[in-house]
Design a protein around this motif. Structure first.
Motif, PDB file in Angstrom:
ATOM      1  N   UNK A   1     -47.941   6.111  -3.075  1.00 13.99           N
ATOM      2  CA  UNK A   1     -47.157   7.123  -3.661  1.00 13.99           C
ATOM      3  C   UNK A   1     -46.766   5.760  -4.710  1.00 13.99           C
ATOM      4  N   UNK A   2     -47.042   4.703  -4.575  1.00 15.27           N
ATOM      5  CA  UNK A   2     -46.333   3.939  -5.626  1.00 15.27           C
ATOM      6  C   UNK A   2     -47.691   3.307  -6.148  1.00 15.27           C
ATOM      7  N   UNK A   3     -48.786   3.182  -5.550  1.00 21.37           N
ATOM      8  CA  UNK A   3     -50.214   2.884  -5.738  1.00 21.37           C
ATOM      9  C   UNK A   3     -50.342   4.176  -7.269  1.00 21.37           C
ATOM     10  N   UNK A   4     -49.542   4.891  -7.202  1.00 15.52           N
ATOM     11  CA  UNK A   4     -50.576   6.703  -7.757  1.00 15.52           C
ATOM     12  C   UNK A   4     -49.761   6.476  -8.908  1.00 15.52           C
ATOM     13  N   UNK A   5     -48.312   6.086  -9.669  1.00 16.30           N
ATOM     14  CA  UNK A   5     -48.052   5.666 -10.272  1.00 16.30           C
ATOM     15  C   UNK A   5     -48.655   4.549 -10.607  1.00 16.30           C
ATOM     16  N   UNK A   6     -48.649   3.587 -10.290  1.00 11.26           N
ATOM     17  CA  UNK A   6     -49.669   1.928 -10.917  1.00 11.26           C
ATOM     18  C   UNK A   6     -48.588   1.243 -10.962  1.00 11.26           C
ATOM     19  N   UNK A   7     -47.411   1.035 -10.110  1.00 11.51           N
ATOM     20  CA  UNK A   7     -46.716  -0.027  -9.422  1.00 11.51           C
ATOM     21  C   UNK A   7     -47.241  -0.647  -8.439  1.00 11.51           C
ATOM     22  N   UNK A   8     -48.285  -1.742  -8.475  1.00 14.03           N
ATOM     23  CA  UNK A   8     -48.841  -2.016  -7.521  1.00 14.03           C
ATOM     24  C   UNK A   8     -48.141  -3.131  -6.934  1.00 14.03           C
ATOM     25  N   UNK A   9     -46.865  -3.970  -7.351  1.00 12.73           N
ATOM     26  CA  UNK A   9     -46.101  -4.520  -6.971  1.00 12.73           C
ATOM     27  C   UNK A   9     -45.381  -3.766  -5.671  1.00 12.73           C
ATOM     28  N   UNK A  10     -44.591  -3.085  -5.940  1.00 14.70           N
ATOM     29  CA  UNK A  10     -44.334  -1.580  -5.526  1.00 14.70           C
ATOM     30  C   UNK A  10     -45.077  -1.730  -4.038  1.00 14.70           C
ATOM     31  N   UNK A  11     -45.974  -1.439  -4.101  1.00 14.45           N
ATOM     32  CA  UNK A  11     -47.045  -0.857  -3.151  1.00 14.45           C
ATOM     33  C   UNK A  11     -47.100  -1.811  -2.359  1.00 14.45           C
ATOM     34  N   UNK A  12     -47.939  -2.815  -3.328  1.00 11.82           N
ATOM     35  CA  UNK A  12     -48.216  -4.288  -2.314  1.00 11.82           C
ATOM     36  C   UNK A  12     -46.453  -4.607  -1.253  1.00 11.82           C
TER      37      UNK A  12
ATOM     38  N   UNK B   1     -54.349  -0.010   2.258  1.00  6.67           N
ATOM     39  CA  UNK B   1     -53.154  -0.302   0.208  1.00  6.67           C
ATOM     40  C   UNK B   1     -53.168  -1.934   0.175  1.00  6.67           C
ATOM     41  N   UNK B   2     -52.730  -2.115   1.397  1.00  4.24           N
ATOM     42  CA  UNK B   2     -52.424  -3.916   0.734  1.00  4.24           C
ATOM     43  C   UNK B   2     -53.591  -4.637  -0.285  1.00  4.24           C
ATOM     44  N   UNK B   3     -54.569  -4.330   0.391  1.00  2.97           N
ATOM     45  CA  UNK B   3     -56.335  -4.716  -0.176  1.00  2.97           C
ATOM     46  C   UNK B   3     -56.421  -3.961  -1.754  1.00  2.97           C
ATOM     47  N   UNK B   4     -55.921  -3.053  -2.182  1.00  2.00           N
ATOM     48  CA  UNK B   4     -55.702  -2.480  -3.713  1.00  2.00           C
ATOM     49  C   UNK B   4     -54.970  -2.608  -4.260  1.00  2.00           C
ATOM     50  N   UNK B   5     -53.939  -3.182  -3.468  1.00  2.00           N
ATOM     51  CA  UNK B   5     -52.474  -3.387  -4.204  1.00  2.00           C
ATOM     52  C   UNK B   5     -52.666  -5.112  -4.596  1.00  2.00           C
ATOM     53  N   UNK B   6     -53.137  -5.906  -3.868  1.00  2.00           N
ATOM     54  CA  UNK B   6     -54.196  -7.277  -4.141  1.00  2.00           C
ATOM     55  C   UNK B   6     -54.745  -7.144  -4.760  1.00  2.00           C
ATOM     56  N   UNK B   7     -56.346  -6.420  -5.242  1.00  2.00           N
ATOM     57  CA  UNK B   7     -56.860  -6.016  -6.372  1.00  2.00           C
ATOM     58  C   UNK B   7     -56.514  -6.441  -7.650  1.00  2.00           C
ATOM     59  N   UNK B   8     -55.309  -5.140  -7.674  1.00  2.00           N
ATOM     60  CA  UNK B   8     -54.560  -4.943  -8.774  1.00  2.00           C
ATOM     61  C   UNK B   8     -53.951  -5.695  -9.729  1.00  2.00           C
ATOM     62  N   UNK B   9     -53.644  -6.374  -8.314  1.00  2.00           N
ATOM     63  CA  UNK B   9     -52.770  -7.683  -9.182  1.00  2.00           C
ATOM     64  C   UNK B   9     -53.455  -8.638  -8.882  1.00  2.00           C
ATOM     65  N   UNK B  10     -54.705  -9.066  -8.420  1.00  2.00           N
ATOM     66  CA  UNK B  10     -55.518  -9.667  -8.787  1.00  2.00           C
ATOM     67  C   UNK B  10     -55.092 -11.417  -8.123  1.00  2.00           C
ATOM     68  N   UNK B  11     -54.809 -11.074  -6.537  1.00  2.00           N
ATOM     69  CA  UNK B  11     -54.730 -11.866  -5.924  1.00  2.00           C
ATOM     70  C   UNK B  11     -56.591 -12.210  -5.065  1.00  2.00           C
ATOM     71  N   UNK B  12     -56.688 -13.382  -4.623  1.00  4.09           N
ATOM     72  CA  UNK B  12     -57.842 -14.151  -4.144  1.00  4.09           C
ATOM     73  C   UNK B  12     -58.011 -13.304  -3.014  1.00  4.09           C
TER      74      UNK B  12
END
Length: 307
Positions: free
Chosen positions: A222-233, A258-269
């Protein structure tokens, strides 16, 4: 085995009252959380042997033996259907849920114990709700089915007073699915409010239950769909930590995705490491179609080559 948890819980409460002990006192003496004791007495949770071992000396009664006296028949048939249903839901296989639905209805026709009848009927209504949502794209009918399912065991339930009750694992599943319907029909904020309530309630669930990571996944998505990637992570990590701590690997594939997609948007290596783990656990759990979906979606939507 399956048990009449309401009658067992009532007997545990009577034992405690006869000893003139409060729930808080029993909690202190046994080192069992008071919420768990409350759920046991309300018939909302199947306690583990370890929990009953800790409570037995305090209540001066062999609670493991007492629980066996409340055993129900037809458990294996019910559990077999329930496990098939859970497996399909985890893999996103909604098209053939009518098979499990018919099996549950047949089991209901041959069951006599009132408690067991309620449990089967509740699962039937939840399955019908999922079918209406995913196969017929009718979230309103699905939501109404879920409310009816909750009322089987909590007659006074409404969406306005949901926080007034103590829920077992099945009821939390129903409430979580209601939150998903509300997200489609009414308000994302209300949906998140209910799911956060669910996750707090699920913290005292038994370790072999997988309701807590399911709620974490839905919050993360749900947080991913809202673009709130820190909460998604945050919530994907909570679910992963729970699964690893309790060696409950069901759902780890979805949580790592879900963690991988959140990390991708947060630019985690290390985002690809999480996505590769999603693929690995999908294979380990036999969810090959879901594995292929992870790979194709990463390429299609994010231009990520996992392998």
């Amino acid at each position: 085995m399956y048990y009449d948890l309401k009658s067992f819980g009532a007997e545990v409460r009577n034992i405690r009252n006869n000893l003139e002990l409060t729930q808080s006192t029993v909690s202190e003496l046994s080192d069992i959380h008071v919420d768990t004791i409350r759920k046991i007495e309300n018939g909302k949770v199947l306690p583990t042997q370890e929990t009953l071992d800790l409570l037995s000396p305090v209540l001066k009664k062999d609670l493991n033996a007492l629980l066996l006296e409340h055993r129900l028949h037809d458990y294996h048939a019910f559990e077999e259907v329930k496990n098939r249903l859970e497996s399909k839901l985890d893999k996103g296989e909604f098209e053939t849920l009518s098979i499990e639905l018919e099996d549950l209805k047949a089991l209901l026709d041959n069951t006599l114990h009132p408690y067991f009848i309620n449990s089967i009927y509740q699962l039937i209504l939840m399955t019908e709700a999922i079918i209406f949502r995913h196969k017929h794209e009718d979230p309103l009918t699905a939501l109404n089915k879920l409310v009816d399912a909750m009322k089987v065991t909590t007659p006074d339930f409404t969406l306005d007073n949901y926080s007034d009750f103590v829920y077992n694992s099945m009821e939390l599943r129903i409430l979580m699915n209601m939150a998903l319907m509300i997200n489609e029909l009414q308000s994302t904020d209300k949906s998140l409010e209910i799911m956060k309530y669910c996750i707090e309630s699920a913290k005292s669930a038994e370790p072999n239950d997988n309701i807590f990571p399911k709620i974490c996944y839905n919050l993360s998505y749900t947080y991913h769909r809202l673009g709130r990637d820190k909460e998604a992570l945050k919530y994907s990590n909570l679910g992963i930590d729970y699964c690893l701590k309790n060696r409950n690997y069901s759902g780890l594939n979805l949580l790592y995705f879900r963690r991988g997609i959140a990390e991708y948007f947060l630019k985690h290596d290390n985002y690809k490491d999480s996505l590769k783990k999603a693929v690995y656990f999908a294979e380990m759990l036999g969810h090959y179609e879901l594995r292929d979906l992870f790979i194709s979606n990463c390429k299609k939507y994010y231009n990520i080559d996992i392998l």
